[in-house]
Each structure stands twice: as C-alpha cells, then as structure tokens.
Design a protein around this motif. Structure first.
Motif, short mmCIF file in Angstrom:
data_model
loop_
_atom_site.label_atom_id
_atom_site.label_comp_id
_atom_site.label_asym_id
_atom_site.label_seq_id
_atom_site.Cartn_x
_atom_site.Cartn_y
_atom_site.Cartn_z
N VAL A 40 0.83 -1.20 0.00
CA VAL A 40 0.00 0.00 0.00
C VAL A 40 0.87 1.26 0.00
CG1 VAL A 40 -1.75 1.28 1.30
CG2 VAL A 40 -1.86 -1.22 1.17
N LEU A 41 1.98 1.21 0.72
CA LEU A 41 2.77 2.42 0.92
C LEU A 41 4.21 2.06 1.26
CD1 LEU A 41 2.59 5.58 1.41
CD2 LEU A 41 2.26 5.00 3.81
N TYR A 42 5.14 2.80 0.71
CA TYR A 42 6.55 2.69 1.08
C TYR A 42 6.93 3.96 1.84
CZ TYR A 42 6.90 -0.92 -2.58
OH TYR A 42 6.74 -2.05 -3.36
N GLU A 43 7.40 3.80 3.06
CA GLU A 43 7.90 4.97 3.80
C GLU A 43 9.39 5.10 3.51
OE1 GLU A 43 8.39 6.86 8.26
OE2 GLU A 43 6.92 5.27 7.96
N LEU A 44 9.79 6.31 3.22
CA LEU A 44 11.17 6.58 2.80
C LEU A 44 12.03 6.90 4.02
CD1 LEU A 44 10.13 8.74 -0.25
CD2 LEU A 44 10.97 6.38 -0.29
N GLY A 45 12.74 5.90 4.49
CA GLY A 45 13.58 6.07 5.67
C GLY A 45 12.75 5.93 6.93
N ALA A 83 5.59 7.75 1.28
CA ALA A 83 5.47 8.70 2.38
C ALA A 83 6.88 9.17 2.74
CB ALA A 83 4.83 8.06 3.61
N THR A 84 7.04 10.46 2.84
CA THR A 84 8.31 11.00 3.29
C THR A 84 8.20 11.27 4.79
OG1 THR A 84 9.98 12.69 2.95
CG2 THR A 84 7.73 13.39 2.73
N HIS A 85 9.28 11.00 5.47
CA HIS A 85 9.29 11.21 6.92
C HIS A 85 9.63 12.66 7.20
CE1 HIS A 85 9.75 10.45 11.11
NE2 HIS A 85 10.87 11.11 11.07
N ILE A 86 8.78 13.35 7.97
CA ILE A 86 9.09 14.74 8.25
C ILE A 86 9.25 15.08 9.73
CG2 ILE A 86 8.09 15.64 6.13
CD1 ILE A 86 5.76 16.68 7.93
N ASP A 87 8.97 14.16 10.64
CA ASP A 87 9.18 14.58 12.02
C ASP A 87 9.22 13.45 13.03
OD1 ASP A 87 9.42 17.04 13.71
OD2 ASP A 87 7.90 15.94 14.79
N THR A 88 10.17 13.56 13.94
CA THR A 88 10.26 12.69 15.11
C THR A 88 10.44 13.56 16.36
OG1 THR A 88 11.47 11.16 13.72
CG2 THR A 88 11.39 10.61 16.02
N THR A 89 10.19 14.83 16.25
CA THR A 89 10.56 15.75 17.33
C THR A 89 9.72 15.62 18.58
OG1 THR A 89 9.18 17.44 16.34
CG2 THR A 89 11.53 17.48 15.81
N ILE A 90 8.56 15.04 18.48
CA ILE A 90 7.77 14.88 19.69
C ILE A 90 8.54 14.01 20.68
CG2 ILE A 90 5.64 13.91 20.63
CD1 ILE A 90 4.30 14.90 18.01
N TYR A 124 2.06 10.95 0.86
CA TYR A 124 1.78 11.12 2.29
C TYR A 124 3.00 11.68 3.00
CZ TYR A 124 -1.93 7.86 1.09
OH TYR A 124 -3.00 7.26 0.49
N LEU A 125 2.75 12.32 4.11
CA LEU A 125 3.80 12.76 5.03
C LEU A 125 3.69 11.91 6.28
CD1 LEU A 125 3.31 16.62 4.69
CD2 LEU A 125 4.90 15.15 3.42
N SER A 126 4.81 11.42 6.75
CA SER A 126 4.81 10.56 7.92
C SER A 126 5.38 11.32 9.11
CB SER A 126 5.66 9.32 7.65
OG SER A 126 5.74 8.53 8.81
N ILE A 127 4.57 11.44 10.13
CA ILE A 127 4.99 12.09 11.37
C ILE A 127 4.90 11.03 12.46
CG2 ILE A 127 4.45 13.87 13.06
CD1 ILE A 127 3.18 15.46 10.71
N HIS A 128 6.02 10.71 13.07
CA HIS A 128 6.04 9.71 14.13
C HIS A 128 5.84 10.42 15.46
CE1 HIS A 128 8.53 6.61 11.64
NE2 HIS A 128 7.54 7.15 10.96
N SER A 129 4.64 10.38 15.94
CA SER A 129 4.35 11.06 17.20
C SER A 129 4.25 10.04 18.32
CB SER A 129 3.06 11.86 17.08
OG SER A 129 2.02 11.03 16.63
N TYR A 130 4.95 10.32 19.38
CA TYR A 130 5.00 9.42 20.52
C TYR A 130 4.60 10.18 21.79
CZ TYR A 130 8.10 6.77 17.42
OH TYR A 130 8.63 6.09 16.38
N TYR A 131 4.28 9.41 22.79
CA TYR A 131 4.18 9.92 24.15
C TYR A 131 3.23 11.11 24.29
CZ TYR A 131 8.35 7.10 24.26
OH TYR A 131 9.22 6.07 24.12
N GLY A 132 2.00 10.82 24.43
CA GLY A 132 1.05 11.88 24.70
C GLY A 132 0.55 12.62 23.48
#
Length: 146
Positions: A40-45, A83-90, A124-132
């Motif tokens: 369905v989708l390939y996430e880049l990195g 999907a390009t990865h744009i954030d892990t800052t959370i 798509y844009l992939s934002i990995h949001s964690y913790y809250g």
C-alpha cells in the motif's frame, strides 16, 4: 538511509511485488509466498531526523536519497505510493523538555516540503508522534514546520 538504500529498496520491492520471471519475485515464491504482496505504501527512511548522530542525514542528502529510492522502486512497482518522513521531534521534546525541538529542525522539514520534485512523487507525510499525542500537539508541530 545509507548510500546503497535505493538499490536495496528496489530489490525489496521486487521481492514483494515481482512475478516468477524476476530474480527476487522467484525468491519470494521459493520461500512459500507465491502471490505478490499488495504494498500500500513505502515509507522513505525511518526517523532520519532522529538517527544515531553518526548517521544523520542533511535535508539535501535525505531528499536526494528519497528521489533515488522512488526511482528504484518505481522500476518494479510503477504505481507505488510513498510517504516521506518529516518529524520525530515529539520524542525529542519528551527527552529534552527544556529545549523547543521545532526550533532546531524546522528548516530540515521545510526543505523537504519545499522540494517540489520530491513532493510531486510523495502521497503522504509521515509524522512519528509518541508519548502523549493529541490534536493540539500535532497542530503545534505543523505550525512550526509550515
């Protein structure tokens, strides 16, 4: 996303989607999976803005490798979506709450979003949001990046 990531991604895509007439599709069949996988989708990195400090990519390097990877995958899966990865800052903000993580990485994310050649190939844009995670936090993140 090391320097041979695109070539490996192309082989992996062929393994997943290729027929018996392809080298890696045949390997999948030999391993007991005769039917191609509907990817369905390939996430880049993966969290390329939060990698081991020895493996961090600049925005320009990430963009270049994304384009190479998309080209390699589309050879074997022309209808692929990305999907390009744009954030892990959370995650970073939880580990270092005294520093606003968006200030240090917003330019990295903006460069990715500003590359029109890449964005034309990304669905798509992939934002990995964690913790809250909550909607307010996501709105804050997007306002810093955009």
């Amino acid at each position: 996303m090391n320097s041979d990531y695109a070539a490996k991604a192309g082989r992996y895509a062929q393994f997943l989607t290729g027929g018996a007439d392809t080298e890696y599709g045949q390997k999948r069949i030999e391993q007991g999976h005769p039917e191609p996988i509907n990817v369905v989708l390939y996430e880049l990195g993966n969290e390329t803005d939060w990698a081991d400090k020895n493996n961090l990519l600049t925005a320009a390097e990430y963009i270049k490798r994304c384009k190479e990877t998309i080209s390699a995958i589309q050879v074997v899966d022309p209808d692929a979506k990305f999907a390009t990865h744009i954030d892990t800052t959370i995650y970073q903000s939880v580990n270092n709450p005294t520093k606003n993580p968006y200030d240090t990485k917003a330019e990295w994310h903006r460069a990715i979003l500003a590359d029109s050649a890449l964005m034309q190939k990304v669905s798509y844009l992939s934002i990995h949001s964690y913790y809250g995670y909550n909607d307010s936090l996501m709105e804050t993140l997007i306002s810093y990046i955009c």
